[in-house]
Design an enzyme around this catalytic site. Sequence first.
Site, PDB file in Angstrom:
ATOM      1  CB  CYS A  27      -1.022  -0.035   1.133  1.00  0.00           C
ATOM      2  SG  CYS A  27      -2.446   1.006   0.756  1.00  0.00           S
ATOM      3  CD  GLU A  79      -1.549  -6.530   4.764  1.00  0.00           C
ATOM      4  OE1 GLU A  79      -0.995  -6.856   3.706  1.00  0.00           O
ATOM      5  OE2 GLU A  79      -1.925  -5.366   4.997  1.00  0.00           O
ATOM      6  CG  HIS A 131      -3.675  -3.643   2.721  1.00  0.00           C
ATOM      7  ND1 HIS A 131      -2.881  -3.159   3.726  1.00  0.00           N
ATOM      8  CD2 HIS A 131      -4.215  -2.560   2.118  1.00  0.00           C
ATOM      9  CE1 HIS A 131      -2.922  -1.840   3.730  1.00  0.00           C
ATOM     10  NE2 HIS A 131      -3.731  -1.452   2.763  1.00  0.00           N
TER      11      HIS A 131
HETATM   12  N1  GLN Z   1      -1.894   6.782   2.667  1.00  0.00           N
HETATM   13  C1  GLN Z   1      -2.031   6.030   1.462  1.00  0.00           C
HETATM   14  C2  GLN Z   1      -3.398   6.228   0.826  1.00  0.00           C
HETATM   15  O1  GLN Z   1      -4.327   6.632   1.493  1.00  0.00           O
HETATM   16  C3  GLN Z   1      -1.767   4.570   1.698  1.00  0.00           C
HETATM   17  C4  GLN Z   1      -2.767   3.931   2.590  1.00  0.00           C
HETATM   18  C5  GLN Z   1      -2.294   2.634   3.179  1.00  0.00           C
HETATM   19  O2  GLN Z   1      -1.084   2.374   3.265  1.00  0.00           O
HETATM   20  N2  GLN Z   1      -3.222   1.794   3.649  1.00  0.00           N
HETATM   21  O3  GLN Z   1      -3.578   5.981  -0.324  1.00  0.00           O
END
Ligand code: GLN
Length: 542
Positions: free
Chosen positions: A382, A510, A508
Site C-alpha cells: 500500500c 496480509e 493488502h
Molecule cells: N496513505 C495512502 C493512501 O491513502 C496509503 C494507505 C495505506 O497504506 N493503507 O492511499
Amino acid sequence: MVKYIFVTGGVLSSVGKGILTSSIGKMLQARGLKCTVVKIDPYVNVDAGTMNPYMHGEVFVTDDGGETDLDLGWYERFLDLSLKQENNLTTGMVYKSVIEKERRGDFLGRCVQIVPHVTNEVKNRIKTVGKAVGADIVLTEVGGTVGDIEGLPFLEAIRQMRLEEGYENTLFVHVALVPILDVTMEMKTKPLQHSVNELRRIGIQPDTIVARSPKMIDSEALRKIALFGTIPESAVFCSFNADSVYQVPLILDKQGMGDFICQRLAFKCEGKDFSAWQGYVNAMVNPEHEVKIALVGKYAGLTDSYVSMTEALRHGGGACKTKVCISYLEAEKLEHEPQCVKDLANFDGVFVPYGFGPRGTEGKIAAIQFARENDIPFLGICYGFQLAVIEFARNVCNLKEANSTEINPETPHPIIDLMPEQRGIEIKGATMRLGAHKVVLQKGTLAYSMYGQEEIYERHRHRFEVNLDYLENLRNNGLCFTGKSSDGRRMETVELPNKFFYFASQFHGEFKSRPGRPEPEYLGFIQACLNKKLGKPKTEIA
Ligand code: GLN
C-alpha cells in the site's frame, strides 16, 4: 438452533481474549461445528477506521470493506472465515442505529432507553450474524475489561440472552490474568477472583474460567479459582505462554476444554480432527532456517499496528520451514540518522508496510532505495507500494521532487495523487477505497508466477494511487506495472524483473493470509529472502 458462547475478560486488557475466542472456535471447528464470531468494541467510534493504529493497533479490513478491530483478523486466521462488517459491533454503531430508528418514529410514543432498546439492538445484531451464515455457534467476545462503564450495556445484553436462549444454549467464558510474583514465584489468583465478583455483580456467573498465566497454573491456584469462581475444577483451564499463538487451541483442547464445552452445550460430536492445524503449527515452531526482516514503519513502537503483516510474514515462513525474525524499525530514525540506512545490509529482506501522512516517509523512501540499489529482497504494501514508485521516479527517472500529494500537495511531480472519486470528500469515516476488488495480473511476470492466476480479489484501503500521467516515463525507465484493476486504470502491483525480488502491491495481501495458506506475495518474499541467504538462484518466472 444456534447456540451462543460469550467471552469476557478481567483484570486488564490485552489478556488474550481474541486468541482465546479464536481458539475456542478452532476446538469446535475441529469437531465439525460451524462457528462465526462477533467482536464487541464498547468504544463510541462507529468503526475502527478513524482510530490511530498507535492507540488501538491495526485496522483489519474485511472483504466487504469493513474497517474493523484487529481481533477479526485473528478469527479469520484461526477459523479461515471471511467475516463481514456486521461481525464487529461498537457502541457507536448500536447507538447510531437506535437513534436513527427513534428519528424515523419506530418507537413513537415511547421513552427510548438503554434497557430494552439498546440491549435489544445488541441481541438482535448478535442473532442476525449467526442466522445469516447458518452457524451452529456464535462466539461473542466482549472487548475491554469487566467493570468498564462502556461495556455495561453489552454485558446486560448477554446476561439477558442466557434467560432468552436458555441455559443449554449459552455459555459464559471468563478469562483473566493470573500473574506470578517475581519475588516469591507465587501464582496470584486474587485479581481474577475480583474480576469474577465484578461479573457476578452484574448478574453473570461464568461457566468456565480460563487463567491467563506465563506458565501452567499449579493445583493450588486451580483449586482457588474453582472455589471462588463457584465452578468445578474441571471447568478451569489455563492459557499459558506458547512459542506460537496457533498452539493455544491445542493446549486448551489437551486440558479438555473442547470436550467440556461440547458436553455443556449438548453437542454430540464424533471425534475431532486437528491434523491439518497441527501440521501448520509444527512447520511454524520447528523451523529449519531463519531470515531477518527489517520492517520500516511509522508505528514501529506498537507491533499490534502491523499484526496481520507480521502474521502473513510468519505464514510465508511456515510454508518454507523458516523462522521469520522481524525488527520493527522506526522510519523517522532512518530519516534523521541517514547513516543508519546502511545497517539494512544486515537484513535478508526489507519490508515497507502501510501508512498515512508525511511522518517517516523520507526514511521509508531511503530504505527502499537502499534495498533496490543493493538488491536486497523488497516487499512494499500500500503506502510501501506508493513510496516505491516515488523512489523510482526520483532516483531512476530523475524527477527529483517526485512525491505524493498526501505528503506534499505542492509537489511539481505528483507521482501519487488522490483518486478522482476521492476529490471533494471531507468526511473521514468509511470513505476510502475499501474491501475486495478484482486485480488482473499480466502473464509472464513475478506477480503471475506467484499467484498462478490472472484474476485475484484482494482487499484495499487507500485514497491515493499512481498518477497515470507518469506511467510512460516510469515504464520507459524499467518499472513494470504487472497488476491492474479490471478497467486498467489503477496500478496494483509493481516489480523490477532484473532484481532478485522487488515487488510491491497497492492491495493488502496480509488480510487474506492464513496458516498453511500463505498469501503469495508474502510467501514469494520470504522464499526469496531465504534463497538469497542460502546463495540459491532466484525463482524463475513461469
Ligand atoms: N496513505 C495512502 C493512501 O491513502 C496509503 C494507505 C495505506 O497504506 N493503507 O492511499
